[in-house]
Write a protein that holds these residues in place. Structure first.
Motif, PDB file in Angstrom:
ATOM      1  N   ALA A 207       0.767  -1.086  -0.481  1.00  0.00           N
ATOM      2  CA  ALA A 207       0.355   0.062  -0.020  1.00  0.00           C
ATOM      3  C   ALA A 207       0.661   1.222  -0.122  1.00  0.00           C
ATOM      4  O   ALA A 207       0.718   2.469  -0.891  1.00  0.00           O
ATOM      5  CB  ALA A 207      -0.987  -0.229   1.050  1.00  0.00           C
ATOM      6  N   SER A 208       2.246   1.397   0.638  1.00  0.00           N
ATOM      7  CA  SER A 208       2.913   2.097   1.049  1.00  0.00           C
ATOM      8  C   SER A 208       3.502   2.204  -0.759  1.00  0.00           C
ATOM      9  O   SER A 208       3.428   3.792  -1.221  1.00  0.00           O
ATOM     10  CB  SER A 208       3.504   2.172   1.694  1.00  0.00           C
ATOM     11  OG  SER A 208       3.529   1.851   2.983  1.00  0.00           O
ATOM     12  N   ALA A 209       3.698   1.369  -1.159  1.00  0.00           N
ATOM     13  CA  ALA A 209       4.636   1.704  -2.763  1.00  0.00           C
ATOM     14  C   ALA A 209       3.260   1.996  -3.699  1.00  0.00           C
ATOM     15  O   ALA A 209       4.085   2.636  -4.247  1.00  0.00           O
ATOM     16  CB  ALA A 209       5.404  -0.364  -3.346  1.00  0.00           C
ATOM     17  N   GLY A 210       2.003   2.408  -3.623  1.00  0.00           N
ATOM     18  CA  GLY A 210       1.284   2.578  -4.318  1.00  0.00           C
ATOM     19  C   GLY A 210       0.827   3.586  -4.191  1.00  0.00           C
ATOM     20  O   GLY A 210       0.551   5.065  -5.341  1.00  0.00           O
ATOM     21  N   LEU A 211       1.469   4.397  -3.644  1.00  0.00           N
ATOM     22  CA  LEU A 211       1.341   6.148  -3.240  1.00  0.00           C
ATOM     23  C   LEU A 211       3.241   6.226  -4.121  1.00  0.00           C
ATOM     24  O   LEU A 211       2.913   7.759  -4.059  1.00  0.00           O
ATOM     25  CB  LEU A 211       1.519   6.180  -1.832  1.00  0.00           C
ATOM     26  CG  LEU A 211      -0.107   6.063  -0.914  1.00  0.00           C
ATOM     27  CD1 LEU A 211       0.278   6.741   0.074  1.00  0.00           C
ATOM     28  CD2 LEU A 211      -1.254   6.573  -1.231  1.00  0.00           C
ATOM     29  N   PHE A 212       3.882   5.524  -4.374  1.00  0.00           N
ATOM     30  CA  PHE A 212       5.604   6.362  -4.884  1.00  0.00           C
ATOM     31  C   PHE A 212       5.493   6.223  -6.438  1.00  0.00           C
ATOM     32  O   PHE A 212       5.288   6.635  -7.362  1.00  0.00           O
ATOM     33  CB  PHE A 212       5.832   5.661  -4.499  1.00  0.00           C
ATOM     34  CG  PHE A 212       6.499   6.410  -2.786  1.00  0.00           C
ATOM     35  CD1 PHE A 212       7.416   7.061  -2.792  1.00  0.00           C
ATOM     36  CD2 PHE A 212       6.037   6.025  -1.609  1.00  0.00           C
ATOM     37  CE1 PHE A 212       7.599   7.968  -1.453  1.00  0.00           C
ATOM     38  CE2 PHE A 212       6.466   6.423  -0.432  1.00  0.00           C
ATOM     39  CZ  PHE A 212       7.219   6.799  -0.042  1.00  0.00           C
ATOM     40  N   SER A 213       4.108   4.927  -6.383  1.00  0.00           N
ATOM     41  CA  SER A 213       4.392   4.970  -8.304  1.00  0.00           C
ATOM     42  C   SER A 213       3.876   3.568  -8.606  1.00  0.00           C
ATOM     43  O   SER A 213       2.706   3.273  -8.084  1.00  0.00           O
ATOM     44  CB  SER A 213       5.800   3.861  -8.287  1.00  0.00           C
ATOM     45  OG  SER A 213       5.393   3.444  -9.607  1.00  0.00           O
ATOM     46  N   SER A 214       2.909   3.877 -10.195  1.00  0.00           N
ATOM     47  CA  SER A 214       1.326   3.518  -9.918  1.00  0.00           C
ATOM     48  C   SER A 214       1.577   2.252 -11.271  1.00  0.00           C
ATOM     49  O   SER A 214       1.343   1.351 -11.637  1.00  0.00           O
ATOM     50  CB  SER A 214       0.459   4.119 -11.025  1.00  0.00           C
ATOM     51  OG  SER A 214       1.090   4.987 -11.967  1.00  0.00           O
ATOM     52  N   LYS A 215       2.931   1.838 -11.034  1.00  0.00           N
ATOM     53  CA  LYS A 215       3.875   0.899 -12.207  1.00  0.00           C
ATOM     54  C   LYS A 215       4.060  -0.300 -11.485  1.00  0.00           C
ATOM     55  O   LYS A 215       4.203  -0.041 -10.640  1.00  0.00           O
ATOM     56  CB  LYS A 215       5.245   1.447 -12.776  1.00  0.00           C
ATOM     57  CG  LYS A 215       4.930   2.874 -13.821  1.00  0.00           C
ATOM     58  CD  LYS A 215       6.353   3.177 -14.727  1.00  0.00           C
ATOM     59  CE  LYS A 215       6.703   4.459 -15.643  1.00  0.00           C
ATOM     60  NZ  LYS A 215       7.427   4.211 -16.629  1.00  0.00           N
ATOM     61  N   PHE A 216       3.135  -1.420 -12.470  1.00  0.00           N
ATOM     62  CA  PHE A 216       3.645  -2.642 -12.202  1.00  0.00           C
ATOM     63  C   PHE A 216       4.926  -3.190 -10.864  1.00  0.00           C
ATOM     64  O   PHE A 216       4.964  -3.641  -9.450  1.00  0.00           O
ATOM     65  CB  PHE A 216       2.751  -3.488 -12.444  1.00  0.00           C
ATOM     66  CG  PHE A 216       2.724  -4.754 -11.902  1.00  0.00           C
ATOM     67  CD1 PHE A 216       1.661  -4.877 -11.165  1.00  0.00           C
ATOM     68  CD2 PHE A 216       3.207  -6.148 -12.379  1.00  0.00           C
ATOM     69  CE1 PHE A 216       1.496  -5.998 -10.161  1.00  0.00           C
ATOM     70  CE2 PHE A 216       2.600  -7.390 -11.976  1.00  0.00           C
ATOM     71  CZ  PHE A 216       2.052  -7.220 -10.683  1.00  0.00           C
ATOM     72  N   LYS A 217       5.681  -2.586 -11.965  1.00  0.00           N
ATOM     73  CA  LYS A 217       7.313  -3.808 -11.799  1.00  0.00           C
ATOM     74  C   LYS A 217       7.563  -2.211 -10.523  1.00  0.00           C
ATOM     75  O   LYS A 217       7.949  -2.825  -9.335  1.00  0.00           O
ATOM     76  CB  LYS A 217       8.179  -3.667 -12.407  1.00  0.00           C
ATOM     77  CG  LYS A 217       9.332  -4.028 -12.265  1.00  0.00           C
ATOM     78  CD  LYS A 217       9.974  -4.414 -13.652  1.00  0.00           C
ATOM     79  CE  LYS A 217       9.553  -4.651 -15.367  1.00  0.00           C
ATOM     80  NZ  LYS A 217       9.845  -4.421 -16.265  1.00  0.00           N
ATOM     81  N   ASN A 218       7.677  -0.894 -10.421  1.00  0.00           N
ATOM     82  CA  ASN A 218       8.129  -0.606  -9.171  1.00  0.00           C
ATOM     83  C   ASN A 218       7.742   0.055  -8.095  1.00  0.00           C
ATOM     84  O   ASN A 218       7.653  -0.216  -7.062  1.00  0.00           O
ATOM     85  CB  ASN A 218       8.134   0.954 -10.239  1.00  0.00           C
ATOM     86  CG  ASN A 218       8.821   1.555 -11.245  1.00  0.00           C
ATOM     87  OD1 ASN A 218       9.468   1.120 -11.207  1.00  0.00           O
ATOM     88  ND2 ASN A 218       8.066   2.445 -12.026  1.00  0.00           N
ATOM     89  N   ARG A 219       6.166  -0.619  -7.980  1.00  0.00           N
ATOM     90  CA  ARG A 219       5.442  -0.504  -6.634  1.00  0.00           C
ATOM     91  C   ARG A 219       6.350  -2.038  -6.300  1.00  0.00           C
ATOM     92  O   ARG A 219       6.374  -2.057  -5.011  1.00  0.00           O
ATOM     93  CB  ARG A 219       3.755  -0.685  -7.285  1.00  0.00           C
ATOM     94  CG  ARG A 219       2.926   0.499  -7.526  1.00  0.00           C
ATOM     95  CD  ARG A 219       2.108   0.607  -8.097  1.00  0.00           C
ATOM     96  NE  ARG A 219       0.938  -0.773  -7.774  1.00  0.00           N
ATOM     97  CZ  ARG A 219       0.020  -0.942  -7.687  1.00  0.00           C
ATOM     98  NH1 ARG A 219      -0.580  -1.095  -8.827  1.00  0.00           N
ATOM     99  NH2 ARG A 219      -0.914  -1.102  -6.872  1.00  0.00           N
ATOM    100  N   MET A 220       6.381  -3.318  -6.983  1.00  0.00           N
ATOM    101  CA  MET A 220       6.642  -4.395  -6.638  1.00  0.00           C
ATOM    102  C   MET A 220       8.626  -3.894  -5.590  1.00  0.00           C
ATOM    103  O   MET A 220       8.298  -4.288  -4.303  1.00  0.00           O
ATOM    104  CB  MET A 220       6.984  -5.191  -7.845  1.00  0.00           C
ATOM    105  CG  MET A 220       5.172  -6.291  -7.646  1.00  0.00           C
ATOM    106  SD  MET A 220       5.985  -7.682  -8.734  1.00  0.00           S
ATOM    107  CE  MET A 220       4.322  -7.826  -9.594  1.00  0.00           C
ATOM    108  N   VAL A 221       9.170  -3.213  -6.625  1.00  0.00           N
ATOM    109  CA  VAL A 221      10.570  -2.846  -6.323  1.00  0.00           C
ATOM    110  C   VAL A 221      10.601  -1.580  -4.900  1.00  0.00           C
ATOM    111  O   VAL A 221      11.240  -2.311  -4.291  1.00  0.00           O
ATOM    112  CB  VAL A 221      11.271  -2.349  -6.935  1.00  0.00           C
ATOM    113  CG1 VAL A 221      12.487  -1.258  -6.654  1.00  0.00           C
ATOM    114  CG2 VAL A 221      11.594  -3.242  -8.146  1.00  0.00           C
ATOM    115  N   TYR A 222       9.647  -1.011  -4.565  1.00  0.00           N
ATOM    116  CA  TYR A 222       9.347   0.230  -3.538  1.00  0.00           C
ATOM    117  C   TYR A 222       8.487  -0.930  -2.775  1.00  0.00           C
ATOM    118  O   TYR A 222       9.193  -0.185  -1.308  1.00  0.00           O
ATOM    119  CB  TYR A 222       8.451   0.684  -3.612  1.00  0.00           C
ATOM    120  CG  TYR A 222       8.825   1.813  -4.869  1.00  0.00           C
ATOM    121  CD1 TYR A 222      10.351   2.825  -4.467  1.00  0.00           C
ATOM    122  CD2 TYR A 222       8.076   2.283  -6.160  1.00  0.00           C
ATOM    123  CE1 TYR A 222      10.904   3.780  -5.638  1.00  0.00           C
ATOM    124  CE2 TYR A 222       8.743   3.737  -6.613  1.00  0.00           C
ATOM    125  CZ  TYR A 222      10.765   4.180  -6.501  1.00  0.00           C
ATOM    126  OH  TYR A 222      10.339   5.388  -7.188  1.00  0.00           O
TER     127      TYR A 222
END
Length: 282
Positions: A207-222
């Motif tokens: 959920a935190s990663a979703g606030l930093f990026s909307s891209k699927f791969k980037n959210r996983m990395v974050y």
């Protein structure tokens, strides 16, 4: 603590467990949040308690029992939800309660009381053994491999399941496969956060990663990075203050997530206010 890591095996195991848990947590957590399967994951996690109790009763590794029960619950929930026409929240609630009840019954049938039972319920990353690590490595490898091999299919399935089905992607297979991957992830996280709190570890970093990026791969990395930070910080705090590691990790991750949502909400409010003011001036 850094010096202690090189001196004590249990701290080395804890660090490795943190990294492995963060990897699967970041990958599967993003999928769970995107697909809105948070409560279903909670039902699968709590069903694992039945497997822990069964493992203690029958004399084999409780974490293996947890995986068997979690996997069966995942497939069962998915099948009944798809074929039975029963509301998903009812199915989840029933499996949730059944798993916990079976665990209590199995443990009550044992002579004595398992001394390390609380580590499965509430997590104790400092008690992770080599055998636990081996299982976590295998499950993490499987989860990562499956997601990488079917990455494009996952993206289509998550964001438009109907379109994915039309273009020939086997969405039913992906749904059951996802549920099994969730069961694997829960088993990896049990020793870190425990059955009771595993849901927070699955959702907070994603959920935190979703606030930093909307891209699927980037959210996983974050999400993976956040998971590692939460686990390491929680491990350090729990080691210094001699408090429960699983609870500390969960508290840090939840506070961070709430803080991000508050900041995001305030920014959106300010933005909307500025837009409204500009429209009035025009």
């Amino acid at each position: 603590m850094i010096k202690a890591i090189f001196e004590y095996n249990f701290l080395q195991n804890a660090v490795l467990a943190s990294i492995l848990a963060s990897i699967v947590c970041g990958i599967i957590g993003v999928i769970i949040v995107e697909k809105k399967l948070v409560m279903m994951s909670g039902g699968i996690a709590h069903t694992a308690y039945g497997g822990v109790g069964f493992g203690y009763l029958m004399g084999f590794e409780p974490i293996i029992g947890a995986f068997i029960f979690s996997a069966c619950a995942a497939v069962g929930i998915g099948y009944i939800k798809r074929k039975g026409g029963v509301q998903s929240d009812i199915i989840i609630g029933l499996f949730w309660s059944l798993g916990m009840a079976l665990g209590i019954i199995f443990i009550s049938l044992m002579p004595g009381y398992p001394p390390d039972l609380n580590s499965y319920l509430f997590g104790n990353i400092l008690s992770v053994t080599k055998s636990d690590l081996y299982l976590m490595v295998v499950l993490t490898f499987i989860v990562v491999l499956v997601v990488i091999l079917l990455y494009n299919d996952w993206k289509s399935y998550l964001f438009d399941e109907e379109f994915a089905s039309i273009i020939g992607i086997k969405t039913v297979f992906l749904e059951y496969l996802l549920l099994i991957l969730i069961a694997m992830t829960i088993v990896v996280l049990i020793r870190v956060a425990g059955i009771i709190m595993v849901l927070a570890m699955l959702t907070a970093p994603a959920a935190s990663a979703g606030l930093f990026s909307s891209k699927f791969k980037n959210r996983m990395v974050y999400a993976i990075i956040f998971g590692i930070i939460f686990c390491m910080a929680g491990l350090w705090i729990s080691y210094v203050l001699n408090i429960a590691s699983g609870a500390t990790i969960v508290i840090l991750s939840v506070i961070f997530c709430f803080s991000l949502y508050i900041i995001h909400f305030v920014k959106e409010k300010v933005k909307m206010t500025k837009i409204a003011v500009n429209q009035e001036l025009e």
